[in-house]
Design a protein around this motif. Sequence first.
Motif, mmCIF file in Angstrom:
data_model
loop_
_atom_site.group_PDB
_atom_site.id
_atom_site.type_symbol
_atom_site.label_atom_id
_atom_site.label_comp_id
_atom_site.label_asym_id
_atom_site.label_seq_id
_atom_site.Cartn_x
_atom_site.Cartn_y
_atom_site.Cartn_z
ATOM 1 N N THR A 1 57.073 -28.036 38.365
ATOM 2 C CA THR A 1 57.091 -28.956 39.500
ATOM 3 C C THR A 1 56.397 -28.300 40.687
ATOM 4 O OG1 THR A 1 58.494 -30.165 41.073
ATOM 5 C CG2 THR A 1 59.366 -28.101 40.187
ATOM 6 N N CYS A 2 55.729 -29.121 41.489
ATOM 7 C CA CYS A 2 55.082 -28.605 42.699
ATOM 8 C C CYS A 2 55.723 -29.210 43.940
ATOM 9 C CB CYS A 2 53.579 -28.869 42.674
ATOM 10 S SG CYS A 2 53.122 -30.620 42.632
ATOM 11 N N ALA A 3 56.933 -29.738 43.792
ATOM 12 C CA ALA A 3 57.651 -30.328 44.923
ATOM 13 C C ALA A 3 57.826 -29.292 46.021
ATOM 14 C CB ALA A 3 59.013 -30.849 44.467
ATOM 15 N N GLY A 4 57.544 -29.706 47.257
ATOM 16 C CA GLY A 4 57.691 -28.809 48.392
ATOM 17 C C GLY A 4 56.443 -28.029 48.741
ATOM 18 N N LEU A 5 55.435 -28.101 47.877
ATOM 19 C CA LEU A 5 54.184 -27.387 48.143
ATOM 20 C C LEU A 5 53.149 -28.321 48.749
ATOM 21 C CD1 LEU A 5 53.682 -25.158 44.965
ATOM 22 C CD2 LEU A 5 54.523 -24.476 47.216
ATOM 23 N N SER A 6 52.313 -27.758 49.606
ATOM 24 C CA SER A 6 51.233 -28.529 50.219
ATOM 25 C C SER A 6 49.931 -28.281 49.475
ATOM 26 C CB SER A 6 51.070 -28.145 51.691
ATOM 27 O OG SER A 6 49.864 -28.677 52.214
ATOM 28 N N LEU A 7 49.421 -29.322 48.827
ATOM 29 C CA LEU A 7 48.125 -29.221 48.160
ATOM 30 C C LEU A 7 47.026 -28.964 49.188
ATOM 31 C CD1 LEU A 7 46.199 -29.514 45.757
ATOM 32 C CD2 LEU A 7 46.280 -32.003 46.094
ATOM 33 N N LYS B 1 54.752 -36.483 52.139
ATOM 34 C CA LYS B 1 55.189 -35.403 53.039
ATOM 35 C C LYS B 1 54.019 -34.512 53.467
ATOM 36 C CE LYS B 1 59.577 -36.495 52.512
ATOM 37 N NZ LYS B 1 60.366 -37.088 53.614
ATOM 38 N N ASP B 2 52.979 -34.480 52.646
ATOM 39 C CA ASP B 2 51.809 -33.637 52.917
ATOM 40 C C ASP B 2 50.799 -34.464 53.705
ATOM 41 O OD1 ASP B 2 50.194 -31.432 52.877
ATOM 42 O OD2 ASP B 2 49.620 -31.602 50.770
ATOM 43 N N ASN B 3 51.116 -34.759 54.960
ATOM 44 C CA ASN B 3 50.381 -35.778 55.706
ATOM 45 C C ASN B 3 49.472 -35.235 56.811
ATOM 46 O OD1 ASN B 3 52.372 -34.951 57.464
ATOM 47 N ND2 ASN B 3 53.457 -36.905 57.507
ATOM 48 N N VAL B 4 49.058 -33.973 56.678
ATOM 49 C CA VAL B 4 48.040 -33.430 57.592
ATOM 50 C C VAL B 4 46.672 -33.681 56.978
ATOM 51 C CG1 VAL B 4 47.073 -31.344 58.631
ATOM 52 C CG2 VAL B 4 49.546 -31.672 58.576
ATOM 53 N N THR B 5 45.768 -34.295 57.729
ATOM 54 C CA THR B 5 44.419 -34.563 57.228
ATOM 55 C C THR B 5 43.565 -33.311 57.369
ATOM 56 O OG1 THR B 5 44.606 -36.881 57.912
ATOM 57 C CG2 THR B 5 42.390 -36.043 57.443
ATOM 58 N N ASN B 6 43.016 -32.848 56.253
ATOM 59 C CA ASN B 6 42.260 -31.601 56.274
ATOM 60 C C ASN B 6 41.031 -31.654 57.172
ATOM 61 O OD1 ASN B 6 43.982 -30.116 54.721
ATOM 62 N ND2 ASN B 6 42.762 -30.192 52.854
ATOM 63 N N LEU C 1 49.086 -24.667 58.289
ATOM 64 C CA LEU C 1 49.685 -25.783 59.028
ATOM 65 C C LEU C 1 50.153 -26.930 58.125
ATOM 66 C CD1 LEU C 1 47.456 -25.971 62.250
ATOM 67 C CD2 LEU C 1 49.779 -25.072 62.011
ATOM 68 N N PRO C 2 49.363 -27.379 57.128
ATOM 69 C CA PRO C 2 49.876 -28.451 56.258
ATOM 70 C C PRO C 2 51.151 -28.066 55.511
ATOM 71 C CG PRO C 2 47.496 -28.265 56.041
ATOM 72 C CD PRO C 2 47.954 -27.076 56.849
ATOM 73 N N GLN C 3 51.245 -26.782 55.085
ATOM 74 C CA GLN C 3 52.467 -26.344 54.401
ATOM 75 C C GLN C 3 53.656 -26.360 55.344
ATOM 76 O OE1 GLN C 3 53.082 -25.304 50.965
ATOM 77 N NE2 GLN C 3 55.067 -25.748 51.874
ATOM 78 N N LEU C 4 53.447 -25.954 56.570
ATOM 79 C CA LEU C 4 54.529 -26.000 57.552
ATOM 80 C C LEU C 4 54.951 -27.439 57.846
ATOM 81 C CD1 LEU C 4 53.446 -23.227 60.106
ATOM 82 C CD2 LEU C 4 55.037 -23.053 58.184
ATOM 83 N N ARG C 5 53.985 -28.375 57.845
ATOM 84 C CA ARG C 5 54.323 -29.780 58.067
ATOM 85 C C ARG C 5 55.167 -30.326 56.922
ATOM 86 N NH1 ARG C 5 52.404 -34.231 60.804
ATOM 87 N NH2 ARG C 5 52.100 -32.747 62.508
ATOM 88 N N VAL C 6 54.838 -29.943 55.689
ATOM 89 C CA VAL C 6 55.644 -30.376 54.543
ATOM 90 C C VAL C 6 57.079 -29.890 54.700
ATOM 91 C CG1 VAL C 6 56.012 -30.106 52.057
ATOM 92 C CG2 VAL C 6 53.717 -30.546 52.931
ATOM 93 N N MET C 7 57.241 -28.637 55.086
ATOM 94 C CA MET C 7 58.587 -28.090 55.262
ATOM 95 C C MET C 7 59.300 -28.748 56.429
ATOM 96 S SD MET C 7 58.088 -24.044 54.307
ATOM 97 C CE MET C 7 57.163 -23.699 55.791
ATOM 98 N N THR D 1 49.901 -15.276 63.169
ATOM 99 C CA THR D 1 51.153 -14.532 63.081
ATOM 100 C C THR D 1 52.283 -15.292 63.777
ATOM 101 O OG1 THR D 1 49.964 -12.428 63.021
ATOM 102 C CG2 THR D 1 52.298 -12.349 63.598
ATOM 103 N N PHE D 2 52.004 -15.823 64.967
ATOM 104 C CA PHE D 2 53.033 -16.545 65.711
ATOM 105 C C PHE D 2 53.347 -17.899 65.084
ATOM 106 C CE2 PHE D 2 52.435 -13.418 69.033
ATOM 107 C CZ PHE D 2 53.693 -13.335 69.590
ATOM 108 N N ILE D 3 52.365 -18.523 64.426
ATOM 109 C CA ILE D 3 52.615 -19.790 63.728
ATOM 110 C C ILE D 3 53.706 -19.599 62.670
ATOM 111 C CG2 ILE D 3 51.633 -21.386 62.028
ATOM 112 C CD1 ILE D 3 49.044 -21.352 63.610
ATOM 113 N N LEU D 4 53.687 -18.443 61.998
ATOM 114 C CA LEU D 4 54.621 -18.190 60.908
ATOM 115 C C LEU D 4 55.886 -17.455 61.353
ATOM 116 C CD1 LEU D 4 51.958 -17.141 58.281
ATOM 117 C CD2 LEU D 4 53.501 -19.090 58.048
ATOM 118 N N ALA D 5 55.900 -16.960 62.584
ATOM 119 C CA ALA D 5 57.010 -16.121 63.033
ATOM 120 C C ALA D 5 58.342 -16.866 63.003
ATOM 121 C CB ALA D 5 56.730 -15.591 64.437
#
Length: 273
Positions: free
Chosen positions: A73-79, A134-139, A179-185, A245-249
Amino acid sequence: MKGNTKKPIQVVRTWVRRQPPKVKVFLAFAIAIAALIFIRMVVYDHDNLFIAAEAVHALGISVLIYKLATEKTCAGLSLKSQELTAIFLGSRLYCSFVMEYDVHTLLDLATLAATVWVVYMMRFNLNSSYMLEKDNVTNYYVVIPCAVLSLVVHPTTQHHIINRILWAFCVYLEAVSVLPQLRVMQNTKIVEPFTAHYVFALGVARFLSCAHWILQVLDTRGGLLTALGYGLWPSMVLLSEIVQTFILADFCYYYVQSVMGGQLVLRLPSGVV
């Protein structure tokens, strides 16, 4: 009596949790400075920090591969995050081949191959479990600004202009590729263990990379910035590392808190990431 005694770690966690945001930011900054000082004392060749950052990133991708292979399963992951990662790794791999072929080239090649495999699995084999809504950031909103910025601010070295622009592009895109992965979370609020391990690995990799640049600048007394060129480019390299670094902190803070609390599933409070 003994059962009622709180462990020191629990006391610290409770105290930190009760502090206002400004105090938490100050504590995070103080810990980062202390970590930099410690790294400078124990790591003599600071180039090894960049190699370690790439190795940790590769380890994070390996965690995703294990998740996809075992849990199916890839649930929770941002393609979209994986696709952005493949783009900046491909760009960096090309620049590495034509500008400075070394061990970084091999590490990037291995990480790119693993990332492409993850993208393939998410697009085809495990597409039914992909959380598209949930993965709704446009690349395009991520790639285009990075491309435009790379045309304006890029290295002023003696390399071909196309190579210098691509170099800048991969630096900028890497800084925001998560950023897209953080949006999914942010949308799900619950992060399963393997995804949490992967994002935490990205956070550690970014800190090591950022530490590499900062310590190199200090060791050369600013000489590294001159070697990178003139104008805005040297400052943009450092800024990109610090931004990522601060985005992920914030996420890394809650990850460590969750692990210390013995929780397998990470539950993010409202407003995090």
